[in-house]
Design a protein around this motif. Structure first.
Motif, PDB file in Angstrom:
ATOM      1  N   GLU A  99       0.839  -1.195   0.000  1.00  0.00           N
ATOM      2  CA  GLU A  99       0.000   0.000   0.000  1.00  0.00           C
ATOM      3  C   GLU A  99       0.878   1.251   0.000  1.00  0.00           C
ATOM      4  O   GLU A  99       1.868   1.330   0.727  1.00  0.00           O
ATOM      5  N   VAL A 100       0.518   2.236  -0.821  1.00  0.00           N
ATOM      6  CA  VAL A 100       1.245   3.509  -0.819  1.00  0.00           C
ATOM      7  C   VAL A 100       0.760   4.316   0.377  1.00  0.00           C
ATOM      8  O   VAL A 100      -0.438   4.541   0.555  1.00  0.00           O
ATOM      9  N   ARG A 101       1.697   4.727   1.200  1.00  0.00           N
ATOM     10  CA  ARG A 101       1.399   5.484   2.425  1.00  0.00           C
ATOM     11  C   ARG A 101       1.877   6.915   2.258  1.00  0.00           C
ATOM     12  O   ARG A 101       2.807   7.199   1.508  1.00  0.00           O
ATOM     13  N   ASP A 102       1.288   7.809   2.995  1.00  0.00           N
ATOM     14  CA  ASP A 102       1.639   9.231   2.992  1.00  0.00           C
ATOM     15  C   ASP A 102       1.484   9.708   4.428  1.00  0.00           C
ATOM     16  O   ASP A 102       0.371   9.959   4.884  1.00  0.00           O
ATOM     17  N   ASP A 103       2.607   9.783   5.170  1.00  0.00           N
ATOM     18  CA  ASP A 103       2.550  10.030   6.608  1.00  0.00           C
ATOM     19  C   ASP A 103       3.518  11.123   7.043  1.00  0.00           C
ATOM     20  O   ASP A 103       4.628  11.222   6.507  1.00  0.00           O
TER      21      ASP A 103
END
Length: 111
Positions: free
Chosen positions: A51-55
């Motif tokens: 999954e592509v995450r953006d944190d």
């Protein structure tokens, strides 16, 4: 590793959740593993478990020496909350002499 090799300056990049990053930085400096740690708020985009995450994260810019590299890695393996903590170590081409002397003194790798 010779004394000269142990005193080689290194810059390590470590990402950490925002919460707890300051405490880790404090421990690294208090234990002499790092002479200085800069904390930079960043937004990280990465793939984790398909999954592509953006944190939001904190980037720790750790100033240390080659003699302390393995200790830094061991602390991260033991204490970092991520299953796969980032540890990227860079070797500067040049470091100003007075700063280098201070860095080596603070990490116990005096020249």
């Amino acid at each position: 590793m010779t004394a000269s090799d142990r005193a080689r300056p290194l810059v390590a990049l470590v990402t950490h959740p925002v919460e707890g990053a300051g405490e880790l930085a404090q421990r690294l400096v208090a234990q002499g593993v790092a002479a200085c740690v800069n904390l930079v708020l960043v937004q990280s985009v990465y793939r984790w478990e398909g999954e592509v995450r953006d944190d939001p994260e904190t980037l720790l810019v750790v100033k240390t020496t080659a003699g302390r590299r393995e200790e830094l890695a061991a602390i991260l393996a033991r204490e970092h909350p991520y299953a796969v903590p980032e540890l990227v170590v860079l070797e500067p081409q040049w470091v100003e002499a007075k700063y280098l002397a201070w860095l080596c003194g603070e990490t116990g790798e005096g020249r």
